[in-house]
Design a protein around this motif. Structure first.
Motif, short mmCIF file in Angstrom:
data_model
loop_
_atom_site.label_atom_id
_atom_site.label_comp_id
_atom_site.label_asym_id
_atom_site.label_seq_id
_atom_site.Cartn_x
_atom_site.Cartn_y
_atom_site.Cartn_z
N MET A 95 42.23 18.94 43.07
CA MET A 95 42.29 17.48 43.03
C MET A 95 41.28 16.75 43.99
O MET A 95 41.27 17.28 45.27
N THR A 96 40.73 15.81 43.63
CA THR A 96 39.84 15.23 44.55
C THR A 96 40.31 14.50 45.99
O THR A 96 41.34 14.00 45.84
N ASN A 97 39.73 15.06 47.31
CA ASN A 97 40.20 14.47 48.20
C ASN A 97 39.51 12.89 48.39
O ASN A 97 38.34 12.70 48.08
N THR A 98 40.55 12.20 49.12
CA THR A 98 39.94 10.92 49.31
C THR A 98 39.70 10.45 50.66
O THR A 98 40.74 10.67 51.64
N LEU A 99 38.62 9.73 51.12
CA LEU A 99 38.45 9.17 52.52
C LEU A 99 38.63 7.87 52.48
O LEU A 99 37.83 7.08 51.93
N VAL A 100 39.79 7.16 53.14
CA VAL A 100 39.88 5.67 53.36
C VAL A 100 39.28 5.30 54.59
O VAL A 100 39.94 5.65 55.63
N LEU A 101 38.31 4.82 54.56
CA LEU A 101 37.64 4.30 55.83
C LEU A 101 37.72 2.94 56.04
O LEU A 101 37.70 1.97 55.49
N ASP A 102 38.39 2.60 57.40
CA ASP A 102 38.06 1.33 57.95
C ASP A 102 36.79 0.81 58.09
O ASP A 102 35.91 1.54 58.14
N VAL A 103 36.52 -0.43 58.13
CA VAL A 103 35.25 -0.90 58.49
C VAL A 103 34.97 -1.51 59.92
O VAL A 103 34.15 -1.05 60.50
N ASP A 104 35.44 -2.46 59.98
CA ASP A 104 35.15 -3.25 61.45
C ASP A 104 35.60 -2.01 62.51
O ASP A 104 36.50 -1.67 62.62
N GLY A 105 34.67 -1.89 63.31
CA GLY A 105 34.85 -1.18 64.68
C GLY A 105 35.10 0.51 64.27
O GLY A 105 34.78 1.20 65.09
N PHE A 130 27.29 1.64 63.06
CA PHE A 130 27.20 2.61 63.99
C PHE A 130 26.22 3.80 63.52
O PHE A 130 25.99 3.91 62.21
N GLU A 131 25.50 4.51 64.31
CA GLU A 131 24.88 5.62 63.96
C GLU A 131 25.77 6.67 63.22
O GLU A 131 26.81 7.03 63.70
N GLY A 132 25.31 7.18 62.13
CA GLY A 132 26.00 8.10 61.40
C GLY A 132 26.92 7.56 60.01
O GLY A 132 27.39 8.24 59.51
N ALA A 133 27.03 6.15 60.13
CA ALA A 133 27.98 5.70 59.18
C ALA A 133 27.49 5.78 57.78
O ALA A 133 28.19 6.21 57.03
N HIS A 134 26.36 5.54 57.41
CA HIS A 134 25.67 5.63 56.09
C HIS A 134 25.67 7.37 55.87
O HIS A 134 26.23 7.59 54.68
N ARG A 135 25.40 8.12 56.70
CA ARG A 135 25.48 9.58 56.43
C ARG A 135 26.86 10.33 56.29
O ARG A 135 26.93 10.86 55.47
N LEU A 136 27.89 9.54 57.07
CA LEU A 136 29.29 10.03 56.81
C LEU A 136 29.62 9.62 55.12
O LEU A 136 29.96 10.49 54.63
N ARG A 156 29.92 13.79 64.44
CA ARG A 156 30.88 14.70 64.75
C ARG A 156 32.10 14.85 63.66
O ARG A 156 32.36 15.85 63.14
N LEU A 157 32.47 13.65 63.29
CA LEU A 157 33.61 13.57 62.09
C LEU A 157 32.99 14.13 60.81
O LEU A 157 33.72 14.80 60.13
N ARG A 158 31.63 13.82 60.63
CA ARG A 158 31.17 14.11 59.28
C ARG A 158 30.87 15.69 59.16
O ARG A 158 31.21 16.24 58.24
N ALA A 159 30.84 16.30 60.32
CA ALA A 159 30.66 17.86 60.42
C ALA A 159 31.96 18.34 60.09
O ALA A 159 32.06 19.67 59.85
N ASP A 160 33.08 17.87 60.52
CA ASP A 160 34.42 18.33 60.26
C ASP A 160 35.02 17.86 58.99
O ASP A 160 36.34 17.96 58.72
N LEU A 161 34.38 17.30 58.00
CA LEU A 161 34.86 16.54 56.59
C LEU A 161 35.73 17.43 56.07
O LEU A 161 36.82 17.17 55.67
N SER A 162 35.48 18.82 55.79
CA SER A 162 36.29 19.69 54.91
C SER A 162 37.49 20.04 55.59
O SER A 162 38.39 20.60 54.85
N ASP A 163 37.60 19.90 57.04
CA ASP A 163 38.72 20.28 57.73
C ASP A 163 39.52 19.24 58.19
O ASP A 163 40.56 19.40 58.82
N LEU A 164 39.38 17.98 57.76
CA LEU A 164 40.33 16.97 58.04
C LEU A 164 41.48 17.07 57.27
O LEU A 164 41.63 17.88 56.45
N PRO A 165 42.87 16.27 57.85
CA PRO A 165 44.25 16.58 57.51
C PRO A 165 44.48 15.70 56.34
O PRO A 165 45.11 14.98 56.49
#
Length: 216
Positions: A1-11, A86-92, A203-212
């Protein structure tokens, strides 16, 4: 089943927390109230419907709440053009999509602000929420539930920058990972339930597959 990334925006994805703190400071001053900016910063990430009472007391909310919020909006509006991702936001976001994650932006900001941020982030096809979509803002879990309804995902993790994001995730029954980009201390974020704290989005992007990821 697809994993979901719920991203806050401000900050989290865009650098706005200190702009918001200054706008709130000026909004309170319009009504003869001086609130220390450090206290305002600590409340950023909480919805504006709760911030006035949290910072200045229920009596100020009852007497001036709507007027202070209107003043905050007027003070923040000229700052909107200064906001940068922030740097890396689009890449994430793009990396998560490439990995077949479901991605949704869980913002309690004004819809026109959220639309502006989406353009800055260059992610026009990503689902998002705004304050128009819920009756109660963070730290209530309503925004997260609404965000999850907008994507066809399964297991999910919340990514935010404030203790209020961590609290909203806890109330929604989901794990949260946090970023220091909003100016909150690592210890505070961990104390409020973050399972990990990152200094940078890449750094978070590099760990995407290992997030809880937890059950949505």
């Amino acid at each position: 089943m697809t994993n979901t990334l719920v991203l806050d925006v401000d900050g989290t994805l865009v650098d706005t927390n200190y702009h918001h703190a200054i706008a709130w400071f000026r909004a309170f001053r319009r009504h003869g109230l001086t609130v220390p900016t450090w206290k305002l910063h600590r409340a950023i990430g909480m919805g504006g419907d709760k911030l006035v009472a949290e910072i200045a007391g229920q009596h100020v909310e009852d007497e001036h709440g709507d007027d202070v919020r209107a003043a905050w909006e007027a003070e923040f509006e000229p700052m909107l053009d200064e906001v940068r991702p922030f740097e890396g936001a689009h890449r994430l976001i793009t990396t998560a999509l490439e990995k077949d994650f479901a991605v949704v932006l869980a913002s309690s900001g004004k819809r026109r602000h959220v639309d502006h941020y989406v353009k800055l982030l260059d992610v026009p096809d990503v689902a998002s929420t705004s304050s128009d979509d819920v009756d109660e803002s963070k730290p209530a879990p309503d925004l997260i539930a609404t965000a999850l309804d907008r994507v066809e995902g399964g297991r999910a993790v919340v990514v935010g920058d404030s203790v209020w994001d961590c609290e909203a995730a806890r109330r929604a029954g989901l794990p949260c990972v946090a970023l220091r980009t909003g100016g909150f201390a690592e210890a505070d974020l961990l104390d409020h339930g973050a399972s990990a704290v990152y200094d940078e989005l890449d750094r978070l992007r590099a760990d995407l597959s290992d997030l809880p990821f937890g059950p949505a």
